[in-house]
Design a protein around this motif. Structure first.
Motif, PDB file in Angstrom:
ATOM      1  N   TYR A  33      47.583  29.951  47.675  1.00  0.00           N
ATOM      2  CA  TYR A  33      46.867  30.939  47.544  1.00  0.00           C
ATOM      3  C   TYR A  33      46.333  31.298  49.075  1.00  0.00           C
ATOM      4  O   TYR A  33      45.978  32.248  49.324  1.00  0.00           O
ATOM      5  CB  TYR A  33      45.539  30.423  46.802  1.00  0.00           C
ATOM      6  CG  TYR A  33      45.945  31.291  45.230  1.00  0.00           C
ATOM      7  CD1 TYR A  33      45.837  32.632  44.799  1.00  0.00           C
ATOM      8  CD2 TYR A  33      46.201  30.291  44.341  1.00  0.00           C
ATOM      9  CE1 TYR A  33      46.067  33.075  43.735  1.00  0.00           C
ATOM     10  CE2 TYR A  33      46.597  30.715  43.115  1.00  0.00           C
ATOM     11  CZ  TYR A  33      46.296  32.431  42.923  1.00  0.00           C
ATOM     12  OH  TYR A  33      46.695  32.685  41.528  1.00  0.00           O
ATOM     13  N   ALA A  34      46.462  30.298  49.878  1.00  0.00           N
ATOM     14  CA  ALA A  34      46.154  30.424  51.404  1.00  0.00           C
ATOM     15  C   ALA A  34      47.314  31.271  52.158  1.00  0.00           C
ATOM     16  O   ALA A  34      46.935  31.779  53.427  1.00  0.00           O
ATOM     17  CB  ALA A  34      45.871  29.122  52.113  1.00  0.00           C
ATOM     18  N   ASN A  35      48.469  31.405  51.240  1.00  0.00           N
ATOM     19  CA  ASN A  35      49.579  31.882  52.129  1.00  0.00           C
ATOM     20  C   ASN A  35      50.271  32.839  51.067  1.00  0.00           C
ATOM     21  O   ASN A  35      51.522  32.460  50.737  1.00  0.00           O
ATOM     22  CB  ASN A  35      50.359  31.009  52.626  1.00  0.00           C
ATOM     23  CG  ASN A  35      51.559  31.728  53.598  1.00  0.00           C
ATOM     24  OD1 ASN A  35      51.474  33.102  54.124  1.00  0.00           O
ATOM     25  ND2 ASN A  35      52.678  30.861  53.750  1.00  0.00           N
ATOM     26  N   PRO A  36      49.464  33.592  50.260  1.00  0.00           N
ATOM     27  CA  PRO A  36      50.286  34.620  49.231  1.00  0.00           C
ATOM     28  C   PRO A  36      51.221  35.473  50.017  1.00  0.00           C
ATOM     29  O   PRO A  36      51.203  35.935  51.172  1.00  0.00           O
ATOM     30  CB  PRO A  36      49.157  35.266  48.642  1.00  0.00           C
ATOM     31  CG  PRO A  36      48.001  35.520  49.741  1.00  0.00           C
ATOM     32  CD  PRO A  36      48.201  34.388  50.432  1.00  0.00           C
ATOM     33  N   THR A  48      42.345  49.269  40.968  1.00  0.00           N
ATOM     34  CA  THR A  48      41.669  49.987  41.794  1.00  0.00           C
ATOM     35  C   THR A  48      40.512  49.231  42.384  1.00  0.00           C
ATOM     36  O   THR A  48      40.283  48.274  41.692  1.00  0.00           O
ATOM     37  CB  THR A  48      41.391  51.217  41.305  1.00  0.00           C
ATOM     38  OG1 THR A  48      40.565  51.047  39.989  1.00  0.00           O
ATOM     39  CG2 THR A  48      42.407  52.050  40.633  1.00  0.00           C
ATOM     40  N   SER A  49      40.128  49.827  43.444  1.00  0.00           N
ATOM     41  CA  SER A  49      39.193  49.041  44.039  1.00  0.00           C
ATOM     42  C   SER A  49      37.861  48.716  42.959  1.00  0.00           C
ATOM     43  O   SER A  49      37.368  49.763  42.322  1.00  0.00           O
ATOM     44  CB  SER A  49      38.327  49.952  45.255  1.00  0.00           C
ATOM     45  OG  SER A  49      37.341  49.146  45.699  1.00  0.00           O
ATOM     46  N   GLY A  50      37.519  47.598  42.847  1.00  0.00           N
ATOM     47  CA  GLY A  50      36.358  47.348  41.988  1.00  0.00           C
ATOM     48  C   GLY A  50      36.695  47.104  40.750  1.00  0.00           C
ATOM     49  O   GLY A  50      35.988  46.737  39.765  1.00  0.00           O
ATOM     50  N   GLY A  51      37.966  47.443  40.022  1.00  0.00           N
ATOM     51  CA  GLY A  51      38.475  47.160  38.637  1.00  0.00           C
ATOM     52  C   GLY A  51      38.763  45.970  38.412  1.00  0.00           C
ATOM     53  O   GLY A  51      38.816  44.968  39.284  1.00  0.00           O
ATOM     54  N   PRO A  52      39.191  45.602  37.174  1.00  0.00           N
ATOM     55  CA  PRO A  52      39.407  44.221  36.739  1.00  0.00           C
ATOM     56  C   PRO A  52      40.560  43.509  37.407  1.00  0.00           C
ATOM     57  O   PRO A  52      40.831  42.424  37.490  1.00  0.00           O
ATOM     58  CB  PRO A  52      39.874  44.316  35.409  1.00  0.00           C
ATOM     59  CG  PRO A  52      40.325  46.053  34.933  1.00  0.00           C
ATOM     60  CD  PRO A  52      39.427  46.551  36.001  1.00  0.00           C
ATOM     61  N   GLY A  53      41.531  44.549  38.079  1.00  0.00           N
ATOM     62  CA  GLY A  53      42.935  43.816  38.892  1.00  0.00           C
ATOM     63  C   GLY A  53      42.382  43.680  40.196  1.00  0.00           C
ATOM     64  O   GLY A  53      43.191  43.047  41.126  1.00  0.00           O
ATOM     65  N   GLN A  54      41.213  43.819  40.614  1.00  0.00           N
ATOM     66  CA  GLN A  54      40.977  43.544  42.157  1.00  0.00           C
ATOM     67  C   GLN A  54      40.430  42.266  42.468  1.00  0.00           C
ATOM     68  O   GLN A  54      39.732  41.756  42.019  1.00  0.00           O
ATOM     69  CB  GLN A  54      39.605  44.402  42.721  1.00  0.00           C
ATOM     70  CG  GLN A  54      39.100  44.421  43.979  1.00  0.00           C
ATOM     71  CD  GLN A  54      40.363  44.903  45.013  1.00  0.00           C
ATOM     72  OE1 GLN A  54      40.730  45.860  44.855  1.00  0.00           O
ATOM     73  NE2 GLN A  54      40.374  44.151  46.160  1.00  0.00           N
ATOM     74  N   PRO A  55      41.271  41.593  43.521  1.00  0.00           N
ATOM     75  CA  PRO A  55      41.168  40.107  43.631  1.00  0.00           C
ATOM     76  C   PRO A  55      39.966  40.047  44.512  1.00  0.00           C
ATOM     77  O   PRO A  55      39.570  40.949  45.445  1.00  0.00           O
ATOM     78  CB  PRO A  55      42.224  39.774  44.721  1.00  0.00           C
ATOM     79  CG  PRO A  55      42.878  41.000  45.144  1.00  0.00           C
ATOM     80  CD  PRO A  55      42.559  42.000  44.004  1.00  0.00           C
ATOM     81  N   ALA A 114      44.559  41.767  50.131  1.00  0.00           N
ATOM     82  CA  ALA A 114      45.630  42.947  50.500  1.00  0.00           C
ATOM     83  C   ALA A 114      47.011  41.996  49.841  1.00  0.00           C
ATOM     84  O   ALA A 114      47.988  42.482  49.094  1.00  0.00           O
ATOM     85  CB  ALA A 114      45.858  43.444  51.658  1.00  0.00           C
ATOM     86  N   ALA A 115      47.260  40.743  50.520  1.00  0.00           N
ATOM     87  CA  ALA A 115      48.396  40.067  50.024  1.00  0.00           C
ATOM     88  C   ALA A 115      48.407  39.862  48.614  1.00  0.00           C
ATOM     89  O   ALA A 115      49.699  39.467  47.995  1.00  0.00           O
ATOM     90  CB  ALA A 115      48.525  38.800  50.934  1.00  0.00           C
ATOM     91  N   LEU A 116      47.342  39.589  47.956  1.00  0.00           N
ATOM     92  CA  LEU A 116      47.105  39.137  46.556  1.00  0.00           C
ATOM     93  C   LEU A 116      47.481  40.479  45.574  1.00  0.00           C
ATOM     94  O   LEU A 116      47.806  40.105  44.582  1.00  0.00           O
ATOM     95  CB  LEU A 116      46.061  38.681  46.146  1.00  0.00           C
ATOM     96  CG  LEU A 116      45.605  37.209  46.554  1.00  0.00           C
ATOM     97  CD1 LEU A 116      44.243  36.672  46.230  1.00  0.00           C
ATOM     98  CD2 LEU A 116      46.616  36.219  45.663  1.00  0.00           C
ATOM     99  N   ARG A 117      47.463  41.676  46.230  1.00  0.00           N
ATOM    100  CA  ARG A 117      47.343  42.929  45.272  1.00  0.00           C
ATOM    101  C   ARG A 117      48.557  42.843  44.591  1.00  0.00           C
ATOM    102  O   ARG A 117      48.686  43.296  43.174  1.00  0.00           O
ATOM    103  CB  ARG A 117      47.153  43.890  46.125  1.00  0.00           C
ATOM    104  CG  ARG A 117      47.105  45.306  45.501  1.00  0.00           C
ATOM    105  CD  ARG A 117      46.632  46.543  46.336  1.00  0.00           C
ATOM    106  NE  ARG A 117      45.305  46.319  47.216  1.00  0.00           N
ATOM    107  CZ  ARG A 117      44.199  46.378  46.914  1.00  0.00           C
ATOM    108  NH1 ARG A 117      43.970  46.801  45.542  1.00  0.00           N
ATOM    109  NH2 ARG A 117      43.130  46.053  47.618  1.00  0.00           N
TER     110      ARG A 117
END
Length: 522
Positions: free
Chosen positions: A85-88, A25-32, A54-57
């Motif tokens: 990583y420039a084109n996930p 979730t926003s700001g959590g450990p999974g947030q890129p 968003a593409a990394l989510r």
């Protein structure tokens, strides 16, 4: 003897010497992390496109499915990471192999402790299962899940592949102290053939195995493990990986130990020359000790006398290799030098080195060849791990080459030979390998400050052969929250090598979060 900038921990070098999930979730450990926006952040970020959050989510929302590894006590899993990583999200992914041993208890679980053994190219999973997961202090293993991964391009993680076993045997015997134009041409051709083989067999991944890529993978792993912060122990090259992570994600730094540190501001030429000086320091310590031993094959006298005898031995096997038990691999200068260098990583290998040199001087090169094989991670059946392939791929991507060509090596030779009369010439020529690399470097030497990170412990050993002590001092000074812990001793890295002072300081930091006083010496 392609030893250029190979920075490794003892456990992965001298095998013969006895070492060795939730969504976001926003700001959590999974947030890129979003792209840097402030001038201060932008000044230290890598010169490459920022990944799209968003593409990394989807990568941060994947689940790790743990399975039995076949090694008692350990579990394994695989995570997906974008190739670029420039084109996930382009459909081009890499598989990153992960392993863990869950906290043994009792006591409060502190999360995961990710460990990296160095290299670049060292298998984190091999290191975890053979050493860290069972050999780290019991109190640390009780409260942390011990975790590691093979960085992209390494062994189980979309590995870089280059030469076959027989071709690698030939490559490791090429003379790297060329005496005439023919030998120079042979060495250059060997580097070109090595690079061409890597491009042919691994062209897809070669542009995407940089340390920055691996650091981004490590943040993905942190999130999938469910940790808000990364707790990490990196040895040798693993210090550069850890410092790179801290610079990219300073707000996600937990307890970081960087042991046997690299200086990220040093360009390739200076790194190689510094390392040459480091091996000379280690050899001097070995020479002083050897001269005191009754079985020293290099005789008595001071380090200069011992050094002269070793140079004479190298000269003899260059002219006439000695039998090694393998008719296709007699012990010539290249393999002999690599065997000696391998043993200099750890003072506990000095008795083995004395025995190996004595045997070689009496016509049996098998023991010294065994040391060289441990360095190259060559198995008895002639197969090689991909350590040397991944090592070149990462080094050649992280920085522009040390030399533009053989003429540049000629210019630098005097400074390398001054740094080490024994190893200087060979290590200078070894640094020519990236000159012919098929992929242009994406990184460069630069400061890593990790402004805003929690305290980071940087450990340096005063007579470290592979990562000179001045590198640790430099990195600790660059990191905004760096604190320097010094071990006055021999060998490569310090944690877990017998110093109660070092181990107590690091254990307290890992378990209680209390960093040692900056400048503490053991």
């Amino acid at each position: 003897m392609d030893t250029s900038r190979l920075l490794r921990t003892t456990g992965t070098v001298i095998a013969a010497a006895g070492l060795l999930l939730s969504g976001c979730t926003s700001g959590g450990p999974g947030q890129p992390r979003a792209a840097a926006s402030s001038p201060a952040e932008s000044a230290t970020a890598p010169a490459q496109p920022s990944p799209d959050a968003a593409a990394l989510r989807p990568y941060y929302e994947q689940k790790l499915t743990w399975r039995d590894c076949g090694v008692p006590g350990f579990q394994c899993s695989t995570m997906k990471a974008p190739l670029d990583y420039a084109n996930p999200g382009s459909g081009q992914d890499v598989d990153i192999a992960v392993s863990r041993r869950t906290a043994t208890g009792p006591g409060k679980r502190l999360g995961s402790l990710v460990v990296n053994p160095g290299g670049p190219g060292g298998s984190g999973i091999g290191y975890l299962q053979a050493y860290a997961g069972i050999g780290y202090p019991a109190a640390v293993r009780a409260q942390y899940d011990m975790v590691s991964f093979d960085p992209r391009g390494v062994e189980r993680s979309s590995p870089v592949e280059c030469l076959s076993g027989p071709a690698m045997d030939k490559y490791t015997q090429v003379d790297q102290t060329p005496d005439d134009p023919a030998e120079r041409a042979e060495l250059v051709e060997a580097f070109k053939e090595f690079a061409a083989a890597c491009q042919k067999n691994s062209g897809r991944v070669l542009p995407h195995v940089s340390t920055v890529d691996a650091a981004r993978d490590m943040d993905l792993l942190r999130a999938l493990l469910g940790d808000d912060k990364l707790n990490y122990v990196g040895a040798s090259y693993g210090t550069f990986l850890g410092a790179t992570y801290a610079d990219l994600f300073p707000d996600r730094v937990g307890r970081l130990v960087l042991d046997g540190a690299m200086d990220p501001t040093r360009p390739a030429l200076e790194l190689n020359r510094d390392q040459t000086e480091g091996f000379n320091t280690a050899f001097t310590a070995f020479a002083k000790d050897c001269a005191k031993q009754p079985d020293c094959p290099l005789g008595k006298g001071g380090p200069d006398a011992v050094e002269a005898r070793l140079k004479e031995f190298f000269r003899k096997v260059d002219a006439q290799p000695v039998a090694s038990g393998d008719p296709n691999r007699p012990l010539g200068e290249a393999l002999a030098t690599t065997g000696v260098i391998a043993a200099l990583y750890d003072e506990s290998a000095w008795p083995q080195l004395r025995e190996a040199l004595s045997s070689a001087m009496n016509g049996d090169g098998s023991s010294l060849l065994s040391l060289a094989d441990s360095y190259y991670e060559r198995e008895a059946d002639g197969k090689y791990a991909n350590l040397m392939f991944a090592n070149a791929a990462v080094n050649c991507l992280d920085q522009p080459p040390a030399f533009s060509g053989p003429e540049a090596v000629d210019t630098a030779l005097p400074s390398f030979e001054k740094a080490s009369p024994v190893f200087g010439a060979g290590l200078a020529w070894a640094a020519l390998n990236c000159t012919y690399w098929p992929v242009k470097a994406t990184g460069k030497a630069r400061e890593l400050t990790a402004k805003g990170a929690a305290p980071i412990v940087v450990v340096g050993t005063t007579r470290d052969p592979a990562t000179p002590y001045k590198w640790a001092k430099a990195l600790a000074g660059q990191l905004a929250s760096g604190t320097l812990l010094t071990y006055d001793g021999d060998g490569h890295t310090a944690y877990g090598r017998g110093s109660a002072c070092i181990d107590t300081a690091i254990n307290r930091y890992l378990l209680e979060g209390k960093a040692p006083q900056d400048g503490k010496k053991c």
